[in-house]
Design a protein around this motif. Structure first.
Motif, short mmCIF file in Angstrom:
data_model
loop_
_atom_site.label_atom_id
_atom_site.label_comp_id
_atom_site.label_asym_id
_atom_site.label_seq_id
_atom_site.Cartn_x
_atom_site.Cartn_y
_atom_site.Cartn_z
N HIS A 52 0.82 -1.21 0.00
CA HIS A 52 0.00 0.00 0.00
C HIS A 52 0.85 1.26 0.00
CE1 HIS A 52 -3.47 -2.54 0.24
NE2 HIS A 52 -2.80 -3.23 1.15
N CYS B 58 -7.28 0.50 -5.33
CA CYS B 58 -6.76 -0.66 -4.60
C CYS B 58 -7.87 -1.28 -3.77
CB CYS B 58 -5.63 -0.18 -3.68
SG CYS B 58 -4.89 -1.47 -2.68
N CYS C 140 -7.83 -1.67 -0.77
CA CYS C 140 -7.92 -0.92 0.50
C CYS C 140 -8.79 0.33 0.35
CB CYS C 140 -6.53 -0.53 1.00
SG CYS C 140 -5.76 0.81 0.06
N CYS D 119 -1.96 2.29 -5.14
CA CYS D 119 -1.11 1.41 -4.34
C CYS D 119 -0.36 0.41 -5.24
CB CYS D 119 -1.93 0.61 -3.35
SG CYS D 119 -2.80 1.59 -2.13
ZN LIG Z 1 -3.96 -0.09 -1.02
#
Ligand SMILES: [Zn+2]
Length: 390
Positions: free
Chosen positions: A244, A254, A256, A261
């Motif tokens: 990340h 991403c 996340c 990332c």
């Molecule tokens: Zn990420």
């Protein structure tokens, strides 16, 4: 390493035991005289500590070969078969568990179905797997040093709590205590990548390394760091989220939720998604690798390898490791990926920091994650064990 408690004498005794066991692990077999020389302890202290370790079964005298004249010294070595540990890895729909000895040799493995990832079910299936492994290897319960579990996410290993795991959908789950209550042996948890790094330090290329970067590539991308001989976890247990770090400002979305990332470009799912977007008909990673002659696939693998190599160069520039170990399912990504990775690392590492820096790509097997998890428990045998009741 745990904090020191107990009275001074017991602390000293435990420290001495710890030191002798580690000398034998790293440099053994050694004679009592060698140990005296290496440790600076008195002959009497060495004799007492060795006797205690032999009583525990952790140290044994080595068989002596045919004499070549004179009386050969009695050599001592670690008895790696004296204890075992179970390592557990959670997967999408199953739980993998292995039994390893203190030398990291896998003595047995089992996979059980895991319908969902609720903490209660995970603890129950993990305890079943442990009982099955002990039964299959005829190992008495008291020879089990502990259980280790590697988890994706932010882990507070000191408290045994999974702080956050998007993959498991867990928040503040005391999974170590849940499992310990069922099995009755010490249970240790850590982030998957840290667990693999612990295995590398104990049994692998990183044995004895003080400054080590272990990077895994596969479903995700992560790093386990050893700095100055100590695993570096950071304040929240979240250190090493290499996947990340930003590879492209404002770039691909991403898992996340953020953009750009490294993982959104170079994890296996990302490479596969990028190939599909480029119009290549592929269904999985094996398929992707079969199509490496397709220049669109080669370009994506090259780009992914380059991006990981750049991230590694950044990491090398920050922490100046003596060794980089790469593991994970992604070690199968092949020459196009790894040659690009090595080239980018050389290109972007500062002022010779990558010169004479070994970058070892570790062959990867199905049990590697679970074996890494087991090392969380094995390392406790070699670490300091002092508590208030000694
Ligand atoms: Zn990420």
């Amino acid at each position: 390493m745990r904090s020191l408690r107990g009275n001074d004498q017991s602390v000293v005794r435990a420290l001495n035991k710890n030191a002798v066991l580690n000398f034998l692990h790293h440099e053994g077999p050694l004679s009592r005289a060698n140990l005296k020389e290496r440790s600076g302890l008195s002959g009497a202290a060495i004799s007492a500590v060795v006797a205690e370790l032999m009583d525990d079964g952790l140290v044994e005298e080595q068989e002596i070969g045919p004499s070549t004249g004179g009386r050969p010294p009695v050599m001592l070595r670690v008895n790696y078969a004296a204890r075992a540990a179970v390592g557990i890895k959670l997967m999408e729909r199953e739980l993998a568990a292995v039994l390893v000895d203190l030398g990291g040799r896998v003595r047995g493995g089992v996979r059980l179905p895991l319908a969902e990832h609720t903490p209660e079910l995970v603890a129950r299936v993990a305890s079943q797997a442990t009982e099955q492994l002990l039964a299959a290897s005829n190992l008495p319960h008291d020879r089990l040093a502990g259980i280790g579990m590697g988890l994706p996410g932010v882990i507070d290993s000191a408290r045994g709590v999974c702080v956050r795991s998007a993959y498991l959908g867990w928040q503040d789950v005391p999974i170590a205590a849940l499992l310990e209550a069922r099995v009755g042996v010490p249970t240790f948890i850590d982030n998957d990548v840290n667990a693999f790094a612990a295995a590398e330090r104990l049994f692998g290329h990183g044995k004895g390394a003080a400054h080590l970067a272990v990077v895994t590539v596969g479903r995700g991308i992560g790093a386990g760091l050893v700095l100055g001989g100590v695993a570096h976890r950071g304040r929240d247990g979240g250190a090493g989220e290499l996947g990340h770090t930003v590879s492209e400002v404002g770039g691909r979305v991403c898992e996340c939720g953020k953009r750009g990332c490294l993982e959104a470009y170079a994890s296996e799912p990302a490479l596969l998604a990028r190939a599909k977007e480029a119009g290549v008909r592929v269904k999985d990673v094996q398929d992707l690798l079969m199509n490496v002659h397709d220049e669109r696939v080669a370009a994506i693998l090259h780009d992914g390898g380059t991006r990981v190599g750049v991230a590694l160069a950044n990491l090398v520039n920050l922490v100046n490791p003596e060794l980089v170990v790469i593991g994970g399912e992604g070690v199968r990504l092949g020459d196009v990926f790894f040659e690009a990775l090595r080239a980018a690392l050389r290109e972007h590492a500062f002022d010779g920091l990558a010169r004479h820096l070994p970058v070892v790509v570790e062959p990867w097997g199905d049990d590697a994650w679970a074996r890494g998890a087991a090392s969380l428990a094995v390392s406790r045998v070699f670490d300091l064990e002092v508590s208030s009741d000694v």
